[in-house]
Motif scaffolding. Sequence first.
Motif, PDB file in Angstrom:
ATOM      1  N   MET A 108      39.388  78.177  96.910  1.00  0.00           N
ATOM      2  CA  MET A 108      39.818  78.961  95.761  1.00  0.00           C
ATOM      3  C   MET A 108      41.229  78.569  95.329  1.00  0.00           C
ATOM      4  O   MET A 108      41.544  78.523  94.140  1.00  0.00           O
ATOM      5  CB  MET A 108      39.761  80.453  96.092  1.00  0.00           C
ATOM      6  CG  MET A 108      38.355  80.974  96.371  1.00  0.00           C
ATOM      7  SD  MET A 108      37.237  80.709  94.981  1.00  0.00           S
ATOM      8  CE  MET A 108      37.969  81.760  93.742  1.00  0.00           C
ATOM      9  N   GLN A 109      42.099  78.265  96.300  1.00  0.00           N
ATOM     10  CA  GLN A 109      43.453  77.845  95.974  1.00  0.00           C
ATOM     11  C   GLN A 109      43.442  76.533  95.195  1.00  0.00           C
ATOM     12  O   GLN A 109      44.269  76.312  94.293  1.00  0.00           O
ATOM     13  CB  GLN A 109      44.285  77.679  97.251  1.00  0.00           C
ATOM     14  CG  GLN A 109      45.706  77.203  97.018  1.00  0.00           C
ATOM     15  CD  GLN A 109      46.513  78.182  96.189  1.00  0.00           C
ATOM     16  OE1 GLN A 109      46.556  79.361  96.493  1.00  0.00           O
ATOM     17  NE2 GLN A 109      47.155  77.690  95.126  1.00  0.00           N
ATOM     18  N   SER A 110      42.473  75.656  95.506  1.00  0.00           N
ATOM     19  CA  SER A 110      42.397  74.384  94.787  1.00  0.00           C
ATOM     20  C   SER A 110      42.074  74.597  93.314  1.00  0.00           C
ATOM     21  O   SER A 110      42.572  73.880  92.452  1.00  0.00           O
ATOM     22  CB  SER A 110      41.344  73.475  95.436  1.00  0.00           C
ATOM     23  OG  SER A 110      40.025  73.962  95.216  1.00  0.00           O
TER      24      SER A 110
ATOM     25  N   LYS B 169      46.517  87.755  96.469  1.00  0.00           N
ATOM     26  CA  LYS B 169      45.359  88.533  96.888  1.00  0.00           C
ATOM     27  C   LYS B 169      44.346  87.680  97.637  1.00  0.00           C
ATOM     28  O   LYS B 169      43.731  88.129  98.607  1.00  0.00           O
ATOM     29  CB  LYS B 169      44.709  89.196  95.671  1.00  0.00           C
ATOM     30  CG  LYS B 169      45.550  90.312  95.071  1.00  0.00           C
ATOM     31  CD  LYS B 169      44.804  91.056  93.987  1.00  0.00           C
ATOM     32  CE  LYS B 169      45.618  92.250  93.482  1.00  0.00           C
ATOM     33  NZ  LYS B 169      44.910  93.033  92.448  1.00  0.00           N
ATOM     34  N   LEU B 170      44.174  86.441  97.194  1.00  0.00           N
ATOM     35  CA  LEU B 170      43.249  85.546  97.892  1.00  0.00           C
ATOM     36  C   LEU B 170      43.751  85.242  99.299  1.00  0.00           C
ATOM     37  O   LEU B 170      42.975  85.270 100.266  1.00  0.00           O
ATOM     38  CB  LEU B 170      43.093  84.246  97.105  1.00  0.00           C
ATOM     39  CG  LEU B 170      42.205  84.285  95.862  1.00  0.00           C
ATOM     40  CD1 LEU B 170      42.283  82.962  95.116  1.00  0.00           C
ATOM     41  CD2 LEU B 170      40.760  84.583  96.249  1.00  0.00           C
ATOM     42  N   ASN B 171      45.033  84.951  99.419  1.00  0.00           N
ATOM     43  CA  ASN B 171      45.594  84.611 100.730  1.00  0.00           C
ATOM     44  C   ASN B 171      45.546  85.786 101.701  1.00  0.00           C
ATOM     45  O   ASN B 171      45.473  85.597 102.922  1.00  0.00           O
ATOM     46  CB  ASN B 171      47.035  84.125 100.576  1.00  0.00           C
ATOM     47  CG  ASN B 171      47.113  82.783  99.886  1.00  0.00           C
ATOM     48  OD1 ASN B 171      46.201  81.968  99.975  1.00  0.00           O
ATOM     49  ND2 ASN B 171      48.207  82.533  99.162  1.00  0.00           N
TER      50      ASN B 171
ATOM     51  N   LEU C 282      48.156  84.660  87.696  1.00  0.00           N
ATOM     52  CA  LEU C 282      47.695  83.640  88.631  1.00  0.00           C
ATOM     53  C   LEU C 282      48.414  83.773  89.974  1.00  0.00           C
ATOM     54  O   LEU C 282      47.810  83.597  91.039  1.00  0.00           O
ATOM     55  CB  LEU C 282      47.934  82.250  88.051  1.00  0.00           C
ATOM     56  CG  LEU C 282      46.958  81.802  86.960  1.00  0.00           C
ATOM     57  CD1 LEU C 282      47.427  80.484  86.339  1.00  0.00           C
ATOM     58  CD2 LEU C 282      45.551  81.634  87.529  1.00  0.00           C
ATOM     59  N   ARG C 283      49.699  84.095  89.922  1.00  0.00           N
ATOM     60  CA  ARG C 283      50.452  84.267  91.169  1.00  0.00           C
ATOM     61  C   ARG C 283      49.943  85.477  91.956  1.00  0.00           C
ATOM     62  O   ARG C 283      49.839  85.435  93.180  1.00  0.00           O
ATOM     63  CB  ARG C 283      51.945  84.418  90.846  1.00  0.00           C
ATOM     64  CG  ARG C 283      52.580  83.138  90.352  1.00  0.00           C
ATOM     65  CD  ARG C 283      54.059  83.316  90.032  1.00  0.00           C
ATOM     66  NE  ARG C 283      54.691  82.054  89.672  1.00  0.00           N
ATOM     67  CZ  ARG C 283      55.951  81.924  89.312  1.00  0.00           C
ATOM     68  NH1 ARG C 283      56.728  82.992  89.264  1.00  0.00           N
ATOM     69  NH2 ARG C 283      56.447  80.737  88.998  1.00  0.00           N
ATOM     70  N   VAL C 284      49.619  86.560  91.226  1.00  0.00           N
ATOM     71  CA  VAL C 284      49.053  87.735  91.895  1.00  0.00           C
ATOM     72  C   VAL C 284      47.708  87.389  92.511  1.00  0.00           C
ATOM     73  O   VAL C 284      47.385  87.810  93.639  1.00  0.00           O
ATOM     74  CB  VAL C 284      48.906  88.899  90.893  1.00  0.00           C
ATOM     75  CG1 VAL C 284      48.142  90.058  91.531  1.00  0.00           C
ATOM     76  CG2 VAL C 284      50.277  89.377  90.428  1.00  0.00           C
ATOM     77  N   MET C 285      46.898  86.605  91.783  1.00  0.00           N
ATOM     78  CA  MET C 285      45.594  86.203  92.304  1.00  0.00           C
ATOM     79  C   MET C 285      45.757  85.389  93.593  1.00  0.00           C
ATOM     80  O   MET C 285      45.010  85.576  94.559  1.00  0.00           O
ATOM     81  CB  MET C 285      44.849  85.369  91.266  1.00  0.00           C
ATOM     82  CG  MET C 285      43.421  85.008  91.667  1.00  0.00           C
ATOM     83  SD  MET C 285      42.618  83.929  90.462  1.00  0.00           S
ATOM     84  CE  MET C 285      42.607  85.023  89.029  1.00  0.00           C
TER      85      MET C 285
END
Length: 222
Positions: free
Chosen positions: A190-192, A175-177, A169-172
């Motif tokens: 997506m962060q929510s 990558k999203l940011n 989840l932290r890697v995700m």
Amino acid sequence: MADGTGHTPPPLPVFAPTEKVCGNCKLWAAHSVDHRGWVGVCRLQAERGLFPPSAPVCNKFFPRGVAAKLAEETSRRERSARNVAPVVRRRERDPNEAVDLEGLELNMTRAELMELIREAVGEGGEAPPLANKWEGGTLKLVPGKADVQGKDIPIDAFFHKIVMVRDKLRVMEQKLNAHPKLSDAEKVEMQSYITRIYGSLTSFNLMFRDKDDFFVGSKTEE
């Protein structure tokens, strides 16, 4: 089954098990038919768009059936443990049930999602420490039906899987940011979802020895 034009689509291509193509990857999902024949999407790399199953594999290649075999081997090992531990009751879930995290359609079944989680086990850096009171313990899964065999899982093995979910989840998040094609509004949305997932996992915080390793959801969910 006919497509939108009224024509019957061709059958999905079949590849030899040893062929390194996306069609042999668990992450590739058929979507539709175009001038190239069948095309689909990668469940982990949606930015790739639609592409045929004959495409060469990438470093995320996840062979079909591998995770299921690993799960069977793990199950056999875990059944050998018989220690006194907290009893956890759970209801049976349909492995073919579609996964929907509060409206976020993942286009995969519950069984497929669990295979992806199992595939992550064994990766990562130094693991956080398990709380001392759980060391050497066993998690007992007791089915609601008397004629169904229960299951014993070593707590340290279960804890390791929880840690891997947290790390993924932290890697995700990272990558999203850093994603160049997502707008700020999309990143916030997506962060929510990720924050809600963290909130759902806070029940496992009692397994961590150090508070710095805890799952942290939104303030309203805590």
